[in-house]
Design an enzyme around this catalytic site. Sequence first.
Site: not given
Lengths: 445, 445
Positions: B171, B240, B389, B423
């Site tokens: 990432s 979030r 992802d 991801h």
Amino acid sequence: MDFPCIDRLEMRQRDLMAGPEPTYEKVVTGYELFHDSTPFVCDHGGVLPQMDVAYESWGRLNADRSNAILIHTGLSGSSHARSHAKNSRPGWWEKFIGPGLAIDTDRFFVVCTNVIGGCYGSTGPWSVNPATGQRYATTFPLLTVNDMVRAQFRLLDHLGIHKLHASVGASMGGMQSLCAAALHPERVGRLVTISACARSHPYSIALRFAQRQALMADPNFRRGFYYDGVQPHVGMKLARAVATVTYRSGPEWELRFGRRRRAPDQPPALCPDFLIETYLDHQSERFCLQYDANSLLYVSKAMDMFDISQSVTRRLAAQREHAAADLGHELATTAAACANVSVCMNIEDQPASTTGHSQAETEDEIAQDLIAGVRNAKQPTLVLGVQSDILFPVKQQREIAEILRRAGNERVTYYELDAMYGHDTFLIDVVNVGAAIKGHLENTT
Amino acid sequence: MDFPCIDRLEMRQRDLMAGPEPTYEKVVTGYELFHDSTPFVCDHGGVLPQMDVAYESWGRLNADRSNAILIHTGLSGSSHARSHAKNSRPGWWEKFIGPGLAIDTDRFFVVCTNVIGGCYGSTGPWSVNPATGQRYATTFPLLTVNDMVRAQFRLLDHLGIHKLHASVGASMGGMQSLCAAALHPERVGRLVTISACARSHPYSIALRFAQRQALMADPNFRRGFYYDGVQPHVGMKLARAVATVTYRSGPEWELRFGRRRRAPDQPPALCPDFLIETYLDHQSERFCLQYDANSLLYVSKAMDMFDISQSVTRRLAAQREHAAADLGHELATTAAACANVSVCMNIEDQPASTTGHSQAETEDEIAQDLIAGVRNAKQPTLVLGVQSDILFPVKQQREIAEILRRAGNERVTYYELDAMYGHDTFLIDVVNVGAAIKGHLENTT
């Protein structure tokens, strides 16, 4: 670090405290109103004592009333799909509907409604509850996609249209379209469903959850009772920014925005900086006062709950029957609930206390339940998907085609477009989407 | 309609007004601190008069200091990648690092840092600016991924490690890893980049934009100066929730949550209702007080700006040189800025007023600029992508492999995993991701 985007939010907050209130009641004008004073029993047991359905129409109904096409809208769509004498603003499907166009108004009588639960003329949370004289706000009953469709069929009854030439819709409109064809098959001659699904996937529920949370967390939301104060415009703007990412991201953004910045000679900023950010900011700003926050909650929740599985349909019908009985309208409303006898024939076997969700667990059980749910949809059908759609991915389009075929529908056409606009392709790509629709509606073989 | 989720937000707001403040300073303990009192000039011209880098390490440095592996974290990661004597809590890569594991601490000396700009020990917006005695908040300078990497190399200098056996990250950590290998090639023996990119795509910028807007729109954000008051926990929670959708959505959710509901016997609700919603609510609740909002802004912005193109690297180096000159540290800092001479050799030709964004417009210009940007990265390289992802799609992984190969790197291994966790697969799938890393780190052919 400067925060011009926060400055603007605060400035608008001040303006709203002083100035005129939401624009959504003024966004759409020139529609017709069908007022229905028969109580409307919703799938989850709520009751609307009376109901308005806003609609617009184009073209002329033929003598035997067989040329009507019902257009279903997406989440925030209005009945204004195309301009007309009473409202000359371009409609949301302006290039698709008209003389000689994909949905040809020289041939067809085209009707589009604002869904119940919406804020563009039809009864929704913004409407005044006749029982209290107050706006419903979040006392409005929970709705399902089938509730929206049943309200539309009441309008069609009023217009003297028993059977549609076709039911056409994209996104949530595709859910309605599938629902109409599967649960009211005797009223739907052909089915078009674009970028929709047979049941909402947890990923799309998650994205709508994030939007609803953004909205409800706005201090101005006040549990939905905000109509006398400042609207939760900040929450609406956030919700719309998330939604726009899911609607429009695709190869188009790489070509259109790439990594270009608003002001390349200025230092990077935390407020909108890349062109993609200013685009999202502008899009969401424009939307946030044009759609009612409570409508967003109710209509997006109806999308989450959508599941064409037979077990779900039966349980909802049972709940509706139960609520109708409580209301003292038992006979009349049960008859309406069970217009489609084949779906409801086993209602008495179903527990009334369940809540409209499939109990199927394995992949095979889920598939069988879905197949049973569409077993009456034998109409010629067009299912259209877009490969760059991340919200309703092609996997879900293939599922619709597959369950229809496995249920015995031998006239399912499935197209998959390699278009670049993501989920919103149905609003933009008139060449490909339009041609597919036109071919399906006018096919006489 | 009940709103228990809003009740809880309001209750926490009240608790926070009375109670103890953020937990993020307590989340990570037991790290080492490297304090560097040499001013650190950032790519965008800001200067940190002094800097702390928090780090943890595992295994032993060998005699010739050739067995070090630097692990780079994602956006909100801490240096606590694995448990150890000073902190027994499991680290974020607990199953990947250790004796005999993928990153084998019997063979390697493994170092992980908290990035500058973070809130887990390294200098960030939460730190006190020695010049003012106040926390930086949003007076903190803008950071780039290369700033983070240069800070890490200062730590490695301090530890006496000139050249890494390998640089490993996923990432944002993969961005750092690629940056380290491309801009500081003489210090990186092998490169591992997982689920990262060579330049951020407008779609991922859009998703981070939505998160930052949610955060900045929280009335408690107060333009970043919230350290003396209530934290913008509601905005953090929303941010979030959006982030989690982008991290974890994948086939896993269909299997794990499907359409199951929290309380199937209760009527549907607007607050968390489907299991996927309660999962997101719980995940974001847990995070919202464990990470500093300003760190989220600065670090996510650095991700948006990441672009390994040569033109970008050169312009940032020129800006840094310019800022260093202003500082009166011209000689020392220019030398540091140009540690990689080949990258900086043409600095004098570059205008100092540009702002670190590529001017390449056509697809071919973009590709050539990227290829030139990685032309010194000739290390054995592992590029790993995950098909599910949606945040860093495999298209971006293929791009990394392709530009390295076209730049002349003949030792690029490219793997694509058909894993179900989206991801976050790099955090979970120890069998497949771990094996690929281990094979690459230990390969002696």
